[in-house]
Scaffold this motif. Structure first.
Motif, PDB file in Angstrom:
ATOM      1  N   SER A   7      -4.522   4.114  -8.427  1.00 44.65           N
ATOM      2  CA  SER A   7      -3.090   3.995  -8.711  1.00 44.65           C
ATOM      3  C   SER A   7      -2.433   3.232  -7.563  1.00 44.65           C
ATOM      4  O   SER A   7      -2.645   3.564  -6.390  1.00 44.65           O
ATOM      5  CB  SER A   7      -2.490   5.406  -8.837  1.00 44.65           C
ATOM      6  OG  SER A   7      -1.093   5.346  -8.696  1.00 44.65           O
ATOM      7  N   ASP A   9       1.372   2.064  -6.506  1.00 42.43           N
ATOM      8  CA  ASP A   9       2.805   2.195  -6.810  1.00 42.43           C
ATOM      9  C   ASP A   9       3.025   2.779  -8.212  1.00 42.43           C
ATOM     10  O   ASP A   9       3.892   2.325  -8.976  1.00 42.43           O
ATOM     11  CB  ASP A   9       3.523   0.835  -6.679  1.00 42.43           C
ATOM     12  CG  ASP A   9       3.531   0.336  -5.241  1.00 42.43           C
ATOM     13  OD1 ASP A   9       3.271   1.129  -4.332  1.00 42.43           O
ATOM     14  OD2 ASP A   9       3.808  -0.857  -5.040  1.00 42.43           O
ATOM     15  N   GLY A  10       2.187   3.761  -8.555  1.00 43.17           N
ATOM     16  CA  GLY A  10       2.334   4.454  -9.831  1.00 43.17           C
ATOM     17  C   GLY A  10       1.712   3.741 -11.008  1.00 43.17           C
ATOM     18  O   GLY A  10       1.754   4.240 -12.136  1.00 43.17           O
ATOM     19  N   LYS A  11       1.114   2.565 -10.771  1.00 38.46           N
ATOM     20  CA  LYS A  11       0.505   1.808 -11.871  1.00 38.46           C
ATOM     21  C   LYS A  11      -1.011   2.005 -11.826  1.00 38.46           C
ATOM     22  O   LYS A  11      -1.624   1.849 -10.753  1.00 38.46           O
ATOM     23  CB  LYS A  11       0.864   0.332 -11.673  1.00 38.46           C
ATOM     24  CG  LYS A  11       0.382  -0.617 -12.719  1.00 38.46           C
ATOM     25  CD  LYS A  11       0.982  -2.011 -12.434  1.00 38.46           C
ATOM     26  CE  LYS A  11       0.473  -3.040 -13.423  1.00 38.46           C
ATOM     27  NZ  LYS A  11       1.051  -4.363 -13.181  1.00 38.46           N
ATOM     28  N   GLU A  12      -1.615   2.342 -12.959  1.00 39.81           N
ATOM     29  CA  GLU A  12      -3.075   2.475 -13.016  1.00 39.81           C
ATOM     30  C   GLU A  12      -3.692   1.081 -12.974  1.00 39.81           C
ATOM     31  O   GLU A  12      -3.329   0.205 -13.768  1.00 39.81           O
ATOM     32  CB  GLU A  12      -3.507   3.182 -14.305  1.00 39.81           C
ATOM     33  CG  GLU A  12      -3.259   4.675 -14.307  1.00 39.81           C
ATOM     34  CD  GLU A  12      -3.889   5.401 -13.120  1.00 39.81           C
ATOM     35  OE1 GLU A  12      -5.097   5.229 -12.888  1.00 39.81           O
ATOM     36  OE2 GLU A  12      -3.144   6.118 -12.405  1.00 39.81           O
ATOM     37  N   THR A  60      -3.450  11.601   3.305  1.00 40.42           N
ATOM     38  CA  THR A  60      -2.809  10.277   3.265  1.00 40.42           C
ATOM     39  C   THR A  60      -2.999   9.591   4.613  1.00 40.42           C
ATOM     40  O   THR A  60      -2.781  10.199   5.663  1.00 40.42           O
ATOM     41  CB  THR A  60      -1.305  10.409   2.962  1.00 40.42           C
ATOM     42  OG1 THR A  60      -1.159  11.079   1.711  1.00 40.42           O
ATOM     43  CG2 THR A  60      -0.635   9.050   2.875  1.00 40.42           C
ATOM     44  N   VAL A  75      -4.859   6.778  -4.416  1.00 36.74           N
ATOM     45  CA  VAL A  75      -3.434   6.631  -4.747  1.00 36.74           C
ATOM     46  C   VAL A  75      -2.783   5.841  -3.608  1.00 36.74           C
ATOM     47  O   VAL A  75      -2.764   6.293  -2.465  1.00 36.74           O
ATOM     48  CB  VAL A  75      -2.752   8.009  -4.915  1.00 36.74           C
ATOM     49  CG1 VAL A  75      -1.259   7.824  -5.203  1.00 36.74           C
ATOM     50  CG2 VAL A  75      -3.422   8.802  -6.030  1.00 36.74           C
ATOM     51  N   LYS A  77       0.441   3.604  -1.992  1.00 40.21           N
ATOM     52  CA  LYS A  77       1.871   3.240  -2.010  1.00 40.21           C
ATOM     53  C   LYS A  77       2.028   2.007  -1.144  1.00 40.21           C
ATOM     54  O   LYS A  77       1.609   1.996   0.016  1.00 40.21           O
ATOM     55  CB  LYS A  77       2.714   4.371  -1.416  1.00 40.21           C
ATOM     56  CG  LYS A  77       3.205   5.365  -2.433  1.00 40.21           C
ATOM     57  CD  LYS A  77       4.543   5.942  -2.021  1.00 40.21           C
ATOM     58  CE  LYS A  77       4.515   7.227  -1.349  1.00 40.21           C
ATOM     59  NZ  LYS A  77       5.697   7.871  -0.976  1.00 40.21           N
ATOM     60  N   SER A  80       7.563   2.103   1.159  1.00 38.08           N
ATOM     61  CA  SER A  80       8.160   3.383   1.550  1.00 38.08           C
ATOM     62  C   SER A  80       9.021   3.100   2.771  1.00 38.08           C
ATOM     63  O   SER A  80       8.888   2.042   3.398  1.00 38.08           O
ATOM     64  CB  SER A  80       7.092   4.434   1.896  1.00 38.08           C
ATOM     65  OG  SER A  80       6.444   4.083   3.107  1.00 38.08           O
TER      66      SER A  80
END
Ligand code: SF4
Length: 193
Positions: A7, A9-12, A60, A75, A77, A80
């Motif tokens: 993932s 930025d929330g996109k698979e 993280t 995951v 990001k 931020s």
């Protein structure tokens, strides 16, 4: 090559396991800033502008997207407040060396960096290594290299090789994120020192 799913930025995002986070993000159309990266060259991880947050197994970490491999279930990001602060400070440090660089000024606008935060050390070279790596990996001439260490580290053409190769080549000059003219100056200087 096996495929993994992560993932960003929330996109698979699907990626092959030999890809880096930066490769996977760019293929998915997700921008991550870089200065020292070039798609034809081996990842370098020098400028750290591509730092992202990567979560795996409940932990993280801050990692360089250009060198960190993808993995199943990762995951990531890319944006931020913490990453903005890191990129702002890195840009300010680089701007102290090359305040006129278009690439850095663009980053400064994006991350609201103050180009006067750090004392100017107008070496112009930000040690991204693009010229050194291009000449090594693509041209296979090694006409330019890093010399010295720590705060004295800089790039230098190797006069014996540069005299034969560089005047008719100059392929690495446009890669310089501070100024192609600066590359020409460093080349000239290598013959006069
Ligand atoms: S100009 Fe010189 S240093 Fe640059 S790629 Fe060509 S041979 Fe290498």
């Amino acid at each position: 090559m096996s495929q993994v799913s992560l993932s960003i930025d929330g996109k698979e995002v699907a990626a092959s396991e030999d890809m880096t986070i930066l490769d996977a993000a760019r293929r998915a159309g997700i921008p991550i800033p870089t200065v020292c990266h070039h798609e034809k060259l081996e990842p370098f991880g020098g400028c750290r502008l591509c730092t992202v947050e990567a979560e795996a197994g409940g932990r993280t970490s801050l990692v360089a997207a250009c060198t960190h491999p993808v993995q199943q279930g990762l995951v990531v990001k890319t944006k931020s407040n913490q990453l903005d602060r890191i990129r702002k400070m890195l840009t300010e440090e680089l701007l102290a060396h090359a305040p006129e660089s278009d690439v850095l000024q663009q980053l400064a606008r994006e991350y609201r960096a103050d180009k006067d935060r750090f004392p100017r050390e107008a070496s112009f070279c930000i040690l991204c290594g693009l010229c050194v790596r291009y000449c090594d990996e693509i041209k296979k001439k090694n006409a330019i290299g890093f010399v010295d260490r720590g705060p004295h580290r800089e790039i230098s053409f190797i006069p014996e090789i540069a005299a034969k190769e560089c005047w008719t080549c100059k392929e690495c000059f446009p890669l310089c994120p501070t100024s192609a003219l600066q590359a020409a100056y460093v080349l000239m200087r290598s013959f006069t020192l």
